[in-house]
Design an enzyme around this catalytic site. Structure first.
Site, PDB file in Angstrom:
ATOM      1  N   HIS A 171     -36.186  79.028  19.660  1.00 33.69           N
ATOM      2  CA  HIS A 171     -35.698  78.772  18.193  1.00 33.69           C
ATOM      3  C   HIS A 171     -35.442  77.288  18.068  1.00 33.69           C
ATOM      4  CE1 HIS A 171     -31.437  78.403  19.121  1.00 33.69           C
ATOM      5  NE2 HIS A 171     -31.392  79.420  20.075  1.00 33.69           N
ATOM      6  N   CYS A 187     -30.758  80.992  25.067  1.00 33.81           N
ATOM      7  CA  CYS A 187     -31.939  80.871  24.554  1.00 33.81           C
ATOM      8  C   CYS A 187     -32.751  79.421  24.756  1.00 33.81           C
ATOM      9  CB  CYS A 187     -31.812  81.001  23.129  1.00 33.81           C
ATOM     10  SG  CYS A 187     -31.306  82.772  22.386  1.00 33.81           S
TER      11      CYS A 187
END
Length: 221
Positions: A171, A187
């Site tokens: 992301h 992440c």
């Protein structure tokens, strides 16, 4: 077995230039709002290979490199040691981007499927994140709306194992200077202007290979 050393051979040509068109300052719809936010997080006269208002090391800017034969076009490979994400192209090359990965033991190597994609996503911290750092995440237990300061940034690729959402994402980040570091809660982070370009080229269903952050461990192919 496929290791991080197997798939990239040598650096070649850089990205070509891309110019972002001006966007209205008064968005009246979701698409207008997204376009305004995209303009906000994209440098003026943006050239992916050269624009660097974030002060990144130049090696973390997007670049086209030659890829090893036999890798499937469309797949993603994350080199956790060098902090690179490679997106394999159909012509024997790969686009390489700088990334940040999970800090400490939060990074989770493995083989995943891009189960879905989202532009300007909302975000809710996991219960584990809230338990681990309540002073940081408890305030967002009800979710954080989309926008340039959202933790997932402008685009998100959601990583699945089978039909199960792993809660791992590739992301954008409102903290672009974290690229190159171990900084996230697990992440893979990218500069928003960079993932905006990657996002449109990634199809759901492709495989994302996240390689271990330790040199001695061999990644699964």
């Amino acid at each position: 077995m496929l290791t991080r050393r197997h798939f990239i051979l040598t650096t070649t040509a850089l990205f070509s230039s891309a110019i972002v068109a001006p966007v209205s300052a008064a968005p009246s719809s979701t698409s207008d709002r997204w376009a305004a936010w995209d303009a906000e997080v994209t440098p003026p006269d943006f050239d992916p290979a050269r624009s660097n208002p974030w002060g990144l090391h130049p090696r973390f800017l997007p670049v086209r490199v030659e890829a090893r034969d036999g890798l499937r076009a469309g797949d993603i490979h994350v080199d956790a040691i060098a902090r690179y994400l490679y997106h394999i192209q159909g012509d024997g090359t790969a686009m390489r981007y700088g990334v940040a990965i999970g800090r400490g033991g939060l990074y989770a190597p493995g083989r995943f499927t891009v189960g879905r994609k989202a532009k300007w996503p909302s975000w809710t911290p996991t219960q584990n994140m809230i338990r681990r750092e309540p002073e940081t995440y408890a305030q967002f237990a009800g979710g954080m709306p989309p926008g340039p300061m959202n933790a997932l940034g402008s685009r998100a690729l959601y990583l699945y194992v089978g039909n199960r959402d792993t809660y791992l994402r590739i992301h954008g980040t409102p903290f672009p200077r974290s690229v190159g570091m171990r900084a996230s809660s697990g992440c893979v982070r990218m500069v928003m202007a960079h993932i905006n370009g990657l996002y449109d080229r990634v199809d759901t269903g492709v495989t994302a290979h996240l390689y271990p952050a330790e040199e001695s461990v061999t990644a699964r192919s």
